[in-house]
Design a protein around this motif. Structure first.
Motif, PDB file in Angstrom:
ATOM      1  N   ALA A  69     -63.696   8.491 -16.482  1.00 38.74           N
ATOM      2  CA  ALA A  69     -64.681   9.302 -17.189  1.00 38.74           C
ATOM      3  C   ALA A  69     -64.771  10.707 -16.608  1.00 38.74           C
ATOM      4  CB  ALA A  69     -66.048   8.626 -17.151  1.00 38.74           C
ATOM      5  N   ARG A 103     -65.870  13.463 -26.921  1.00 39.18           N
ATOM      6  CA  ARG A 103     -65.321  13.033 -25.629  1.00 39.18           C
ATOM      7  C   ARG A 103     -66.003  11.755 -25.155  1.00 39.18           C
ATOM      8  NH1 ARG A 103     -60.748  14.872 -25.850  1.00 39.18           N
ATOM      9  NH2 ARG A 103     -60.571  13.757 -23.858  1.00 39.18           N
ATOM     10  N   TYR A 104     -67.282  11.629 -25.462  1.00 34.73           N
ATOM     11  CA  TYR A 104     -68.027  10.429 -25.063  1.00 34.73           C
ATOM     12  C   TYR A 104     -67.489   9.190 -25.789  1.00 34.73           C
ATOM     13  CZ  TYR A 104     -72.023   7.301 -24.348  1.00 34.73           C
ATOM     14  OH  TYR A 104     -72.825   6.230 -24.010  1.00 34.73           O
ATOM     15  N   THR A 147     -71.587   6.894 -19.189  1.00 38.55           N
ATOM     16  CA  THR A 147     -72.437   8.011 -19.601  1.00 38.55           C
ATOM     17  C   THR A 147     -72.784   8.903 -18.409  1.00 38.55           C
ATOM     18  OG1 THR A 147     -73.402   6.591 -21.318  1.00 38.55           O
ATOM     19  CG2 THR A 147     -74.559   8.645 -20.797  1.00 38.55           C
ATOM     20  N   LEU A 150     -69.545  10.565 -17.035  1.00 31.47           N
ATOM     21  CA  LEU A 150     -69.047  11.567 -17.985  1.00 31.47           C
ATOM     22  C   LEU A 150     -69.831  12.869 -17.824  1.00 31.47           C
ATOM     23  CD1 LEU A 150     -67.018  11.642 -20.548  1.00 31.47           C
ATOM     24  CD2 LEU A 150     -69.150  11.721 -21.841  1.00 31.47           C
TER      25      LEU A 150
END
Length: 251
Positions: A69, A103-104, A147, A150
Motif C-alpha cells: 500500500a 488508487r484505494y 486504508t 495508503l
C-alpha cells in the motif's frame, strides 16, 4: 465513463503491464514466509508454546499488505507529479477524491489477492498454518490497515521527488516498523521497552488483528481494538495526506 472508473482502469493496466512490480508485490512476502517457515517448521515459540507459523504468517502477511500500500501509491503519485500528469488531471473536471479513490480501490484489490495467495501457501503441509474459525474477520482488519498505510503512502509520495527518495523514506518507515511490531520476531522475546514502543505503531495493531482473526491467537476484543486503532490512524493520516497533497512540484 466516470473519472474514478477511468483512472482505476488506467491504473490497473499500468500495474499489470509492469511485470517486475507485479511479481515482487506478491513474491516478496512469500519469500519471507518460505524462508522462516522452512527454518522453523514444526518448532514452537519458547515463551508461549505456540507453533512458530502462527506468529510469522500473520506478521509477514500484515507487513506485505502494508508495504504494498505504501510503496504502490507513493511511487505512482511521485511519478505522476514529476511527469506533470497530476497537473494535467487537475486541468480536467477530475477532483482529488477521484484520484485517491482509484488508487484505494486498486490497493484493496491487490491486498485481497495477496492475502488469498499468502494463506493458500501458508496452509500447505510444509508450513502448517491452520486458520481459525474467525478467519473471515481478517478482511475488515486488512481493509482498515490498507486504508491507514495508503494514507501514509500518499504523504510519502507527496514529498518525495525521485524514485530513490520514495524507496528510502518508505523503507526507513516500514522495515524498522516490521521488526518493532513483531512481524518477523515474537514480541514476547523482546525487551519490555520494545514491547511498549510497539503499541505506538500502526503495524502492531494490524499484526495483532490479523493474528487474532486468522489463527485464533486472541479474542474478538483484540480484533475490535485493532480495527478501532487502525480506523483512527487512517483518519489522522488521511487528514494529513489531504493537507500535504501536491499536484505539482512547482506548487
Amino acid at each position: 465513463m466516470s473519472a474514478y472508473a477511468a483512472l482505476t482502469r488506467a491504473g490497473y493496466r499500468a500495474y499489470t503491464r509492469d511485470k517486475t512490480t507485479l511479481f515482487f508485490t506478491f513474491a516478496f512476502p512469500l519469500l519471507f514466509l518460505v524462508v522462516f517457515g522452512l527454518i522453523f517448521h514444526g518448532k514452537e515459540v519458547e515463551q508461549s508454546g505456540e507453533p512458530y507459523i502462527n506468529y510469522i504468517a500473520p506478521g509477514v502477511l500484515s507487513w506485505g499488505v502494508a508495504n504494498a500500500a505504501v510503496f504502490g501509491v507513493g511511487f505512482v503519485l511521485m511519478q505522476w507529479r514529476r511527469d506533470d500528469i497530476l497537473r494535467l488531471i487537475r486541468m480536467t473536471p477530475v477532483r482529488l477524491p477521484s484520484v485517491l479513490a482509484s488508487r484505494y480501490g486498486l490497493a484493496i484489490a491487490i491486498g485481497v489477492v495477496q492475502t488469498a495467495l499468502f494463506v493458500g501457501v501458508a496452509i500447505l503441509p510444509w508450513f502448517g498454518l491452520s486458520p481459525a474459525g474467525s478467519w473471515p474477520l481478517v478482511l475488515p482488519v486488512l481493509v482498515l490497515g490498507i486504508t491507514a498505510f495508503l494514507a501514509l503512502g500518499v504523504i510519502v509520495g507527496s514529498f518525495a521527488k525521485t524514485p530513490e527518495a520514495v524507496a528510502a523514506v518508505a523503507n526507513c518507515l516500514m522495515i524498522p516498523m516490521a521488526f518493532l511490531s513483531g512481524s518477523f520476531f515474537p514480541l514476547d522475546a523482546m525487551p519490555d521497552w520494545m514491547q511498549s514502543l510497539a503499541h505506538a505503531l500502526p503495524l502492531y495493531y494490524l499484526n495483532d488483528g490479523v493474528s487474532a482473526a486468522l489463527t485464533g491467537n486472541g479474542s474478538g476484543g483484540d480484533i475490535a481494538v485493532a480495527c478501532g486503532v487502525l480506523a483512527g490512524v487512517a483518519v489522522v493520516l488521511g487528514a494529513v495526506a489531504l493537507k500535504t497533497f501536491r499536484w505539482s512540484d512547482k506548487s
